[in-house]
Motif scaffolding. Structure first.
Motif, PDB file in Angstrom:
ATOM      1  N   GLN A   6       0.835  -1.203   0.000  1.00 56.87           N
ATOM      2  CA  GLN A   6       0.000   0.000   0.000  1.00 56.87           C
ATOM      3  C   GLN A   6       0.868   1.251   0.000  1.00 56.87           C
ATOM      4  N   VAL A  42       2.343  -0.548  -6.127  1.00 49.86           N
ATOM      5  CA  VAL A  42       1.951   0.257  -4.971  1.00 49.86           C
ATOM      6  C   VAL A  42       0.505   0.682  -5.171  1.00 49.86           C
ATOM      7  N   SER A  43      -0.347   0.243  -4.279  1.00 46.22           N
ATOM      8  CA  SER A  43      -1.763   0.573  -4.389  1.00 46.22           C
ATOM      9  C   SER A  43      -2.073   1.844  -3.606  1.00 46.22           C
ATOM     10  N   SER A  44      -3.037   2.587  -4.107  1.00 47.43           N
ATOM     11  CA  SER A  44      -3.388   3.856  -3.447  1.00 47.43           C
ATOM     12  C   SER A  44      -4.457   3.654  -2.397  1.00 47.43           C
TER      13      SER A  44
END
Length: 120
Positions: free
Chosen positions: A12, A118-120
């Protein structure tokens, strides 16, 4: 001579990941080592570079967030990535400029890519 990279994954935003890359095979000397990244449709870009005496360079977008430690005894280079952002999402490649033998030229070797998402 081969480079083997590991450590990618999904994290994340704000999280951390550490990539590692080891050099195997017979080498006379290893000069610069670095990490590059590439996203689809764009050129591969240099993220961080470290010389054989420890001098480092980083692209502006990762300064203060990424570090590139190197272990000359183990022939490894890592990329410690902190405060990750979605725009860091890419395939990351390690690179090393190596002289395989004393009187051979120094040429770049590449590891296989490792995906960082990479997740928001």
């Amino acid at each position: 001579v081969q480079l083997q990279a590991s450590g990618g994954g999904l994290v994340q935003a704000g999280g951390s990941l550490r990539l590692s890359c080891g050099v195997s095979g017979s080498t006379f000397s290893i000069n610069d080592m670095g990490w590059y990244r590439q996203v689809p449709g764009k050129q591969r870009e240099l993220v961080a570079l470290i010389s054989n005496v420890g001098s480092t360079n980083y692209i502006d977008s990762v300064k203060g967030r990424f570090t590139i430690p190197r272990d000359n005894d183990k022939n490894t280079v890592s990329l410690q990535m902190n405060s990750l952002k979605p725009e860091d999402t890419a395939i990351y490649y390690c690179n090393a400029v190596i002289k395989a033998r004393r009187f051979s030229g120094a040429i770049p070797y590449w590891g296989q890519g490792t995906q960082v998402t990479v997740s928001s």
